[in-house]
Write a protein that holds these residues in place. Structure first.
Motif, PDB file in Angstrom:
ATOM      1  N   THR A 143       0.841  -1.192   0.000  1.00  0.00           N
ATOM      2  CA  THR A 143       0.000   0.000   0.000  1.00  0.00           C
ATOM      3  C   THR A 143       0.877   1.243   0.000  1.00  0.00           C
ATOM      4  O   THR A 143       2.067   1.197   0.281  1.00  0.00           O
ATOM      5  CB  THR A 143      -0.930   0.047   1.232  1.00  0.00           C
ATOM      6  OG1 THR A 143      -0.132   0.135   2.412  1.00  0.00           O
ATOM      7  CG2 THR A 143      -1.816  -1.181   1.303  1.00  0.00           C
ATOM      8  N   SER A 144       0.260   2.386  -0.288  1.00  0.00           N
ATOM      9  CA  SER A 144       0.909   3.678  -0.152  1.00  0.00           C
ATOM     10  C   SER A 144       0.734   4.173   1.279  1.00  0.00           C
ATOM     11  O   SER A 144       0.005   3.576   2.081  1.00  0.00           O
ATOM     12  CB  SER A 144       0.320   4.679  -1.143  1.00  0.00           C
ATOM     13  OG  SER A 144       1.043   5.903  -1.114  1.00  0.00           O
ATOM     14  N   ASP A 146      -0.947   6.515   2.367  1.00  0.00           N
ATOM     15  CA  ASP A 146      -2.331   6.908   2.670  1.00  0.00           C
ATOM     16  C   ASP A 146      -3.268   5.712   2.709  1.00  0.00           C
ATOM     17  O   ASP A 146      -4.489   5.878   2.837  1.00  0.00           O
ATOM     18  CB  ASP A 146      -2.832   7.952   1.677  1.00  0.00           C
ATOM     19  CG  ASP A 146      -2.937   7.414   0.244  1.00  0.00           C
ATOM     20  OD1 ASP A 146      -2.609   6.224   0.019  1.00  0.00           O
ATOM     21  OD2 ASP A 146      -3.331   8.191  -0.650  1.00  0.00           O
ATOM     22  N   THR A 148      -3.756   3.485   0.251  1.00  0.00           N
ATOM     23  CA  THR A 148      -4.207   3.059  -1.064  1.00  0.00           C
ATOM     24  C   THR A 148      -3.442   1.818  -1.514  1.00  0.00           C
ATOM     25  O   THR A 148      -2.203   1.799  -1.470  1.00  0.00           O
ATOM     26  CB  THR A 148      -3.981   4.171  -2.103  1.00  0.00           C
ATOM     27  OG1 THR A 148      -4.651   5.357  -1.679  1.00  0.00           O
ATOM     28  CG2 THR A 148      -4.498   3.745  -3.474  1.00  0.00           C
TER      29      THR A 148
END
Length: 285
Positions: A143-144, A146, A148
């Protein structure tokens, strides 16, 4: 690490590491973008540190000539990649990743080989029939920062149950325990491999002579190597460690971080499962 017919000599391992570095890296390209002022500053600070060490410790000519002979032998043995990766790289890694908010990284080491065979988002790393070692199933997500999910890839490589790496020790298939796992848009991956063993870095060459002379040990704790990447995000290079290893606290390469220690769970069938995901930082700017 046990001694087998596959045990590589320090010279052979060093030659492989040197050749691989020269093939896979462009060691002098970056210098084109470095100003003479920066080279001057760095070189002078390194030399000043050496000079101060000599003065502080009243180094003798016998000690100086021993150092010179040892440095020449490091080159002859091809062990500069090993020396730098074991005793220097962890500080370079700390400096270059201090800004990150995602996963902690660690050193790459001398045994990375690019373009390992693609296995998809779910697969088994290439290994020999009856590969020794406890089975290990790793299921997680990229994931990133944030949250995502990221479509990316995990490049995984590690030593076998005797502590040896393919392409750096004789008698092991080329891509043994090396694989690339590319995820879909959900960022999820599931990798089947084996639990690696702790090992000693080669000690029959010049690095081993330094270790013996200083009264150090040569052990590295068991670990998995990864490179994790996704478009628009910084490449993460890390080593992941296992709890309870006697050398987590005194790794010869000083590369262990608390955030990199896994939490394997018994699967009830003689193997283990791990859930360790990756959070990548977006590329700044």
């Amino acid at each position: 690490m046990t001694t087998t017919e596959h045990s590589p000599s320090a010279a052979a391992s060093g030659a492989s590491a040197t050749e691989r570095f020269q093939q896979d890296k462009s060691p002098y390209d970056a210098v084109k973008n470095v100003s003479p002022e920066r080279v001057d500053k760095l070189a002078r600070q390194v030399l000043a540190g050496v000079h101060q060490t000599i003065r502080d410790n009243q180094v003798t000519y016998d000690e100086y000539n021993s150092l010179k002979a040892w440095m020449i032998q490091v080159g002859l043995d091809g062990e500069w990649p090993l020396f730098l990766d074991v005793w220097v790289e962890h500080v370079v890694e700390d400096v270059n990743t201090a800004h990150r908010h995602g996963n902690k990284g660690s050193i790459e080491g001398p045994y990375y080989v690019p373009d390992a065979p693609e296995q998809g988002a779910e697969g088994t790393i290439p290994m020999r029939d009856g590969e020794a070692g406890d089975p290990l199933v790793w299921e997680a997500q990229i994931t990133s920062t944030d949250g995502t999910p990221l479509q990316g890839k995990v490049e995984l490589w590690h030593a076998d149950a005797d502590g040896y790496y393919s392409q750096f020790a004789p008698g092991i298939p080329e891509w043994n325990l090396r694989g690339t796992f590319s995820t879909g848009p959900d960022g999820k991956f599931k990798i089947t491999t084996i639990r690696p063993a702790p090992y000693q870095i080669p000690t029959d060459g010049s690095c081993g002579k330094l270790i013996a002379a200083a009264g150090w040990h040569a052990w590295r704790p068991a670990h998995l190597h990864v490179k994790v990447s996704a478009p628009g995000h910084e490449l993460l290079t890390a080593q992941l460690y296992f709890p309870g290893d006697p050398h987590n606290g005194d790794d010869i390469a000083d590369a262990v971080k608390p955030e990199l220690i896994l939490d394997p769970k018994p699967d009830g069938h003689g193997g283990y499962t791990i859930d360790y995901g990756f959070v990548l930082d977006p590329v700044e700017g």
